[in-house]
Design a protein around this motif. Structure first.
Motif, PDB file in Angstrom:
ATOM      1  N   GLU A 139       0.841  -1.184   0.000  1.00  0.00           N
ATOM      2  CA  GLU A 139       0.000   0.000   0.000  1.00  0.00           C
ATOM      3  C   GLU A 139       0.882   1.241   0.000  1.00  0.00           C
ATOM      4  OE1 GLU A 139      -3.365   1.944   2.908  1.00  0.00           O
ATOM      5  OE2 GLU A 139      -3.374  -0.250   2.616  1.00  0.00           O
ATOM      6  N   CYS A 140       0.517   2.255  -0.782  1.00  0.00           N
ATOM      7  CA  CYS A 140       1.323   3.469  -0.902  1.00  0.00           C
ATOM      8  C   CYS A 140       1.300   4.248   0.411  1.00  0.00           C
ATOM      9  CB  CYS A 140       0.788   4.351  -2.036  1.00  0.00           C
ATOM     10  SG  CYS A 140       1.797   5.835  -2.325  1.00  0.00           S
ATOM     11  N   SER A 141       2.476   4.729   0.804  1.00  0.00           N
ATOM     12  CA  SER A 141       2.578   5.468   2.064  1.00  0.00           C
ATOM     13  C   SER A 141       2.077   6.903   1.939  1.00  0.00           C
ATOM     14  CB  SER A 141       4.040   5.480   2.532  1.00  0.00           C
ATOM     15  OG  SER A 141       4.879   6.087   1.554  1.00  0.00           O
ATOM     16  N   LYS A 171      -4.069   3.149  -2.172  1.00  0.00           N
ATOM     17  CA  LYS A 171      -3.481   2.928  -3.477  1.00  0.00           C
ATOM     18  C   LYS A 171      -2.337   1.922  -3.357  1.00  0.00           C
ATOM     19  CE  LYS A 171      -6.002   5.849  -5.808  1.00  0.00           C
ATOM     20  NZ  LYS A 171      -6.910   5.403  -6.876  1.00  0.00           N
ATOM     21  N   CYS A 226       1.508   8.575  -7.629  1.00  0.00           N
ATOM     22  CA  CYS A 226       2.865   9.092  -7.423  1.00  0.00           C
ATOM     23  C   CYS A 226       3.476   9.480  -8.764  1.00  0.00           C
ATOM     24  CB  CYS A 226       3.737   8.054  -6.750  1.00  0.00           C
ATOM     25  SG  CYS A 226       3.313   7.702  -5.036  1.00  0.00           S
ATOM     26  N   CYS A 239       1.083   0.057  -4.684  1.00  0.00           N
ATOM     27  CA  CYS A 239       2.294   0.388  -5.437  1.00  0.00           C
ATOM     28  C   CYS A 239       2.610  -0.752  -6.407  1.00  0.00           C
ATOM     29  CB  CYS A 239       3.470   0.615  -4.487  1.00  0.00           C
ATOM     30  SG  CYS A 239       3.246   2.016  -3.383  1.00  0.00           S
ATOM     31  N   ILE A 297       6.232   2.828  -5.723  1.00  0.00           N
ATOM     32  CA  ILE A 297       5.346   3.973  -5.973  1.00  0.00           C
ATOM     33  C   ILE A 297       4.057   3.482  -6.624  1.00  0.00           C
ATOM     34  CG2 ILE A 297       7.217   5.670  -6.162  1.00  0.00           C
ATOM     35  CD1 ILE A 297       7.061   5.382  -9.182  1.00  0.00           C
ATOM     36  N   CYS A 298       2.994   4.324  -6.483  1.00  0.00           N
ATOM     37  CA  CYS A 298       1.712   3.985  -7.098  1.00  0.00           C
ATOM     38  C   CYS A 298       1.489   4.858  -8.334  1.00  0.00           C
ATOM     39  CB  CYS A 298       0.580   4.178  -6.081  1.00  0.00           C
ATOM     40  SG  CYS A 298       0.282   5.929  -5.644  1.00  0.00           S
TER      41      CYS A 298
END
Length: 301
Positions: free
Chosen positions: A39-41, A46, A63, A48, A59-60
């Protein structure tokens, strides 16, 4: 099947129904590939699916859309995972087949060395003790010899004194009798006894020699510790011998201090090795096992 966003297991029949729930996003993958996309930080919910090699982070899509990673090289997250796993498999194989067996052999050898030390140090101590007993015995023998010589001198001089003591006592006894007889003659008028007297004073005037006994002086030698140590002996040098096992592991990411390594200004080619690596089998890394062997890890594409 598995939803990476909802984190629930799904059967094939339930996948369609699960995707119909449009209240949130879904990412359904096979059970084997679950958890590949973290999961995107920065963007909640979202996943990644890409990896920025320059920033070295997953990255997603948002990003990428933000332009933050514009111009950076991005690859699929699955490729990164597979490449990392390939490296992990190489490390695992090296640890299991090479490093760990060598460490086990070293550990076993340490126990052998400890047993050797315990056994042979006891032998060495006993040999030193025996030599010490021999030296003590020789010293005791020398001391007893000197004491025996003193006793012999004493006995000889005591015998001489006893002999003169007996002679002088016998003379004193004779003189006492003569004195008593002389006193009787002086009080007597018997002509026959007086005329029969013969003086023995000449005999008694010859006094026996005066004996003065003496003993020799004992002059101890100064104790020289160096000579004692030379007589006792010494131990040979006993350094711990270290041998190179022919395989050195450099810890990834670890840096040596300037004192621990020597750097050269220009790289020097020691030897060229022809391999079958090409475009399909990219050489990822190599490790030197010995003067004649190398360990290589390849990445198939």
């Amino acid at each position: 099947m598995y939803c990476d966003i909802c984190h629930i297991h799904l059967c094939v029949a339930c996948v369609g129904k699960h995707l119909l729930d449009e209240s949130k996003e879904h990412k359904v993958v096979t059970f084997k590939k679950r958890g590949f996309a973290p999961e995107c930080s920065k963007h909640s919910k979202k996943l990644c699916e890409l990896y920025c090699e320059q920033c070295d982070i997953p990255i997603c899509v948002e990003c990428v859309s933000s332009g933050e990673h514009l111009g950076h090289k991005m690859v699929g997250i699955l490729n990164i995972v597979e490449n990392k796993k390939e490296a992990l498999r190489g490390d695992l194989q090296e640890l299991e087949n090479i490093i760990d067996p060598k460490d086990q052999a070293i550990a076993s050898n340490i126990q052998v060395q400890k047993a050797y030390l315990n056994k042979n140090s006891n032998k060495l101590t006993k040999a030193i003790d025996k030599h010490g007993e021999d030296l003590h015995r020789e010293i005791d023998t020398a001391i007893e010899k000197l004491k025996s010589e003193v006793d012999e001198m004493k006995l000889k001089q005591v015998a001489d004194l006893n002999k003169q003591d007996n002679e002088i006592k016998h003379s004193i006894s004779d003189i006492a009798l003569i004195i008593a007889d002389l006193k009787k003659l002086l009080n007597s008028n018997d002509v026959s006894l007086i005329s029969a007297y013969n003086s023995r004073n000449v005999e008694f005037r010859r006094l026996p020699p005066k004996l003065t006994v003496s003993l020799p002086r004992f002059t101890p030698q100064k104790i020289n510790k160096e000579q004692i140590y030379q007589q006792i002996g010494c131990l040979s040098a006993f350094p711990i011998k270290t041998e190179d096992h022919g395989y050195t592991v450099d810890s990834p990411g670890a840096e040596s201090s300037p004192l621990d390594r020597l750097l050269i200004d220009v790289p020097r080619i020691i030897k060229e090795i022809n391999t079958d690596n090409g475009k399909l089998n990219n050489l990822r890394s190599m490790s030197c096992l010995s003067d004649d062997e190398v360990w290589r890890v390849v990445r198939s594409t």
